[in-house]
Design an enzyme around this catalytic site. Structure first.
Site, PDB file in Angstrom:
ATOM      1  CB  SER A 142      -0.951  -0.004   1.203  1.00  0.00           C
ATOM      2  OG  SER A 142      -0.224  -0.140   2.406  1.00  0.00           O
ATOM      3  CG  ASP A 164       5.358  -6.706   5.929  1.00  0.00           C
ATOM      4  OD1 ASP A 164       4.356  -6.041   5.651  1.00  0.00           O
ATOM      5  OD2 ASP A 164       5.833  -7.576   5.180  1.00  0.00           O
ATOM      6  CE  LYS A 180      10.164  -5.889   0.410  1.00  0.00           C
ATOM      7  NZ  LYS A 180       8.813  -5.262   0.444  1.00  0.00           N
ATOM      8  CD  GLU A 182       7.803  -7.180  -2.134  1.00  0.00           C
ATOM      9  OE1 GLU A 182       6.784  -6.501  -2.191  1.00  0.00           O
ATOM     10  OE2 GLU A 182       8.140  -7.795  -1.104  1.00  0.00           O
TER      11      GLU A 182
HETATM   12  C1  5RP Z   1       4.652  -7.157  -0.056  1.00  0.00           C
HETATM   13  C2  5RP Z   1       5.551  -6.402   0.830  1.00  0.00           C
HETATM   14  C3  5RP Z   1       5.141  -5.010   1.185  1.00  0.00           C
HETATM   15  O1  5RP Z   1       6.109  -4.124   0.734  1.00  0.00           O
HETATM   16  C4  5RP Z   1       4.998  -4.929   2.673  1.00  0.00           C
HETATM   17  O2  5RP Z   1       4.015  -5.899   3.072  1.00  0.00           O
HETATM   18  C5  5RP Z   1       4.566  -3.556   3.145  1.00  0.00           C
HETATM   19  O3  5RP Z   1       3.275  -3.304   2.696  1.00  0.00           O
HETATM   20  P1  5RP Z   1       2.513  -1.951   3.047  1.00  0.00           P
HETATM   21  O4  5RP Z   1       3.205  -0.857   2.315  1.00  0.00           O
HETATM   22  O5  5RP Z   1       1.106  -2.203   2.551  1.00  0.00           O
HETATM   23  O6  5RP Z   1       2.569  -1.787   4.536  1.00  0.00           O
HETATM   24  O7  5RP Z   1       6.576  -6.837   1.264  1.00  0.00           O
HETATM   25  O8  5RP Z   1       5.132  -8.461  -0.267  1.00  0.00           O
END
Ligand code: 5RP
Length: 248
Positions: free
Chosen positions: A48, A105, A115, A124
């Site tokens: 997000s 995360d 992550k 990623e």
């Molecule tokens: C997806 C990821 C995201 O970058 C991570 O979950 C952070 O997400 P957000 O910006 O919605 O907090 O690793 O695989």
């Protein structure tokens, strides 16, 4: 009044959710403004927070007539790039990136990341590994002294579907805790990644040597990748509750 209370579209949400959204935007805008220049190949993360970074990137490309090529880390990122009319590429054509920007995360004091909350950890990590500079954007809730203090869902591990039980048992036996198959919100079945794999969320019990753990988990047959990003992030931008941006 504080500006985040007036962010369009978020007024009906709780004030902490509003603050977190505005904090994501602050971090994303600052990172794009500080790290994106003309003629760059840019890795676009998932989640997000990255939505705000792509908003800002598209704005700058339009206003400053920048020549930017984007490499996505997920189907979501690809859709974002296309939606904004940005130039879409891939690692076949652009195996070396100038910069990759992505969310996280949780981020600890030494910039080790968890992550994969969105399940895109493998792409990623590949894209971040191809970039000269890997820049992370996050809101204040992701800032942590030690992994596990903020993000309670554990370390995501992408696995080949037939191996999820043996991998789950091997992780628990070796490192403790529990590695649980991530289920779809409907509970009708497991989450399936963009690579057609499953995700285990390893809820660890105590802090570990994350570099060693990452390497050891990757050696278990059936593991594709872990959501531990050790020694990869160069800089992290945290959007803060008070409207400032903290850079680590
Ligand atoms: C997806 C990821 C995201 O970058 C991570 O979950 C952070 O997400 P957000 O910006 O919605 O907090 O690793 O695989």
């Amino acid at each position: 009044p504080q500006p985040w209370r007036h962010v369009c579209g978020f007024r009906s949400r709780s004030s902490s959710a509003v603050m977190a959204e505005e904090a994501k935007k602050l971090a994303a805008y600052a990172a794009v403004d500080n790290h994106i220049q003309n003629n760059q190949v840019v890795g676009v993360g998932s989640g997000s927070t990255i939505v705000y970074a792509v908003d800002r990137l598209a704005e700058r490309v339009r206003q400053e007539k920048l020549n930017i090529v984007c490499v996505p880390t997920s189907f979501q990122a690809r859709q974002l790039i296309l939606k904004h009319g940005l130039s879409l590429s891939d690692l076949d054509r652009h195996p070396e990136l100038d910069v990759a920007i992505d969310g996280a995360d949780e981020v600890d004091a030494s910039l080790t990341l968890i992550k994969g909350g969105g399940g895109c950890l493998t792409q990623e990590k590949i894209v971040a590994g191809c970039a000269k500079h890997f820049i992370v954007i996050a809101d204040y809730r992701k800032d942590s002294k030690a992994l596990g203090q903020q993000w309670k869902k554990g370390v995501p591990v992408e696995v080949i579907p037939i191996a999820y039980v043996p991998v789950s048992r091997a992780i628990a036996r070796r490192f403790g805790g529990e590695a649980v198959l991530r289920m779809a919100v409907s509970k009708a079945g497991p989450v399936v990644t963009d690579n057609s794999n499953f995700i285990l969320d390893w809820k660890f019990e105590h802090a570990q040597n994350w570099k060693e753990v990452n390497t050891a988990i990757k050696m278990i047959p059936g593991v594709v990748e872990t959501g531990l990003f050790v020694g990869m992030a160069e800089r992290v931008y945290f959007g803060m509750e008070d409207g400032s941006v903290k850079i680590r």
